[in-house]
Design a protein around this motif. Structure first.
Motif, PDB file in Angstrom:
ATOM      1  N   GLY A  99      50.716  47.640  28.821  1.00 57.00           N
ATOM      2  CA  GLY A  99      50.777  46.354  27.889  1.00 57.00           C
ATOM      3  C   GLY A  99      51.844  45.753  27.108  1.00 57.00           C
ATOM      4  N   PHE A 109      48.782  42.725  23.913  1.00 56.93           N
ATOM      5  CA  PHE A 109      47.360  43.712  24.650  1.00 56.93           C
ATOM      6  C   PHE A 109      47.831  45.108  25.070  1.00 56.93           C
ATOM      7  N   LYS A 110      47.395  45.930  24.984  1.00 61.41           N
ATOM      8  CA  LYS A 110      47.355  47.150  25.425  1.00 61.41           C
ATOM      9  C   LYS A 110      46.130  47.867  26.801  1.00 61.41           C
ATOM     10  N   PRO A 111      46.890  48.736  27.838  1.00 59.82           N
ATOM     11  CA  PRO A 111      45.190  48.832  28.546  1.00 59.82           C
ATOM     12  C   PRO A 111      44.228  49.475  28.151  1.00 59.82           C
ATOM     13  N   ARG A 112      43.279  49.457  28.545  1.00 64.10           N
ATOM     14  CA  ARG A 112      42.255  50.415  28.274  1.00 64.10           C
ATOM     15  C   ARG A 112      42.023  51.679  29.251  1.00 64.10           C
ATOM     16  N   TYR A 147      42.747  44.695  29.989  1.00 66.33           N
ATOM     17  CA  TYR A 147      43.227  45.140  28.525  1.00 66.33           C
ATOM     18  C   TYR A 147      42.741  44.851  27.446  1.00 66.33           C
ATOM     19  N   ASP A 148      43.111  45.247  26.203  1.00 64.55           N
ATOM     20  CA  ASP A 148      42.022  45.170  25.152  1.00 64.55           C
ATOM     21  C   ASP A 148      42.820  44.100  24.487  1.00 64.55           C
ATOM     22  N   THR A 149      42.618  42.802  24.090  1.00 70.52           N
ATOM     23  CA  THR A 149      43.792  41.995  22.965  1.00 70.52           C
ATOM     24  C   THR A 149      43.862  42.653  21.693  1.00 70.52           C
TER      25      THR A 149
END
Length: 397
Positions: free
Chosen positions: A128, A133-136, A154-156
């Motif tokens: 990410g 954003f970061k990966p789930r 991804y989590d925003t």
């Protein structure tokens, strides 16, 4: 809400007056730094848009500009882009400068711009982007019926906090600058604009405009879910001219995807060219349609002028009189031209070096554009419409 077009010295005058000075920003992920550079050039020239329309990354740039005090706009844009990007290649490791000298001159080796672009794209996919954003984990393939967790990679949520840091939402909604953000309703498939003339915008409206699936989750607003407006149209120009009360307008449209391009020779080039065509969103077609509509309205105005006053002002012709109003319209279209080393992944190559290069390209392009004689002139009564289609190679069509 009044438009401001000032000279480079900051004093009003020297340029035509327009009721609306608009900035139109396409979506394009990491390429959006080019738009920030364009805005810096407008700002230093004393040009202050009073209407900004954006989609996806264009919505983020629009919100930061309109949601910042005038003297802080460029700095806040810079702060945002520096915060979500990170160094790649040698710049990201200890003793990087020393090692870089050993590989200097190798065009496609480790540390080259092309390789750095690939590394930054890989970093974005794998881990990410900070503040964005970061990966789930677990990945959505392992889940069902869990909402965002099972429908996006991804989590925003980090972006929400970043927006609160760089956008003054009270100022954004003050009406000083009108802002329109494009999104698409997931259930109906209809395009929607979140507009400060009708809505109080918050982080969720900006995030909805950039919620490109399946990477990012849809965003819920008032019981409805929204995705990235680029799924329907990546160019928000038409929205500026859909208003019932059209006004004399100078519009700076900043495109991140060139509609024109060469014939691909590899599958990777095919994928890149497909993106260019898809997300350019037929900007020339929209511009040509607008030109034709205004030409027809102008012709209708002339016909009405030939009628006796009693007939021209008859109640039954009220709708025709309204349609016959023809605003003076000047569209200055800047188009980012991809570098030879850029690939299919150029919109998620969030490397610091590439970001700064995109920014400087936008700044250089708008400076050259504004230096062209007559580029901001109002169209004559006879033409009523001008479009400048300006490329980085200096050509105009």
């Amino acid at each position: 809400m009044t438009a401001r077009v000032a000279s480079r010295s900051g004093k009003k005058g020297g340029m035509p007056d327009y009721d609306t000075v608009a900035l139109v920003l396409q979506g394009g992920g990491a390429l959006g730094a080019y738009q920030a550079g364009v805005y810096e050039g407008l700002h230093e020239a004393g040009i202050r848009p009073n209407w900004i329309s954006g989609i996806s990354i264009g919505s983020i740039n629009a919100a930061i500009i309109a949601g910042s005090p005038e003297d802080e706009r460029v700095a806040r844009l810079r702060g945002f882009w520096e915060s979500i990007c990170r160094p790649t290649g040698f710049a990201s490791i200890p003793w990087g400068e020393t090692l870089a000298g050993m590989f200097e001159g190798i065009p496609f080796g480790f540390g080259s711009p092309a390789m750095n672009g690939q590394l930054s794209a890989f970093q974005a996919l794998l881990s990410g982007q900070p503040g964005f954003f970061k990966p789930r984990f677990p990945p959505p393939y392992w889940l069902r019926g869990r909402g965002a967790a099972s429908t996006s990679f991804y989590d925003t949520s980090p972006l929400r906090d970043t927006l609160r840091q760089y956008v003054d939402f009270k100022l954004l909604n003050s009406g000083a600058v009108r802002v329109s953000l494009g999104a698409v309703n997931v259930r109906s498939g209809n395009f929607a604009y979140f507009d400060t003339s009708r809505h109080a915008l918050g982080p969720e409206h900006i995030m909805a405009s950039g919620a490109l699936p399946p990477g990012f989750p849809s965003v819920e607003i008032d019981g409805e879910h929204y995705w990235d407006g680029g799924l329907v149209s990546n160019t928000p120009l038409a929205h500026l001219f859909s208003s019932e009360s059209l006004r004399d307008t100078l519009a700076f449209q900043v495109d991140l995807w060139p509609a024109r391009g060469g014939l691909p020779t590899t599958l990777e080039e095919v994928a890149e060219r497909q993106k260019d065509i898809q997300y350019s969103s037929r900007t020339r077609l929209i511009t040509d349609q607008l030109r034709n509509v205004l030409k027809l309205r102008h012709s209708l105005q002339r016909v009405l002028e030939k009628l006796p006053a009693a007939e021209r002002n008859a109640r039954g012709l009220a709708d025709i009189r309204a349609l016959a109003h023809t605003p003076a319209t000047n569209i200055v279209n800047l188009i980012y031209e991809s570098k030879h080393r850029e690939r299919y992944s150029k919109d998620y190559e969030f490397g610091t070096e590439a970001m700064r290069e995109h920014w400087e390209s936008g700044l250089s392009d708008i400076r050259l554009t504004l230096a062209k004689p007559g580029v901001l002139d109002k169209p004559t009564e006879e033409s009523c419409f001008i479009a400048h289609d300006i490329h980085r190679n200096g050509k105009r069509s």
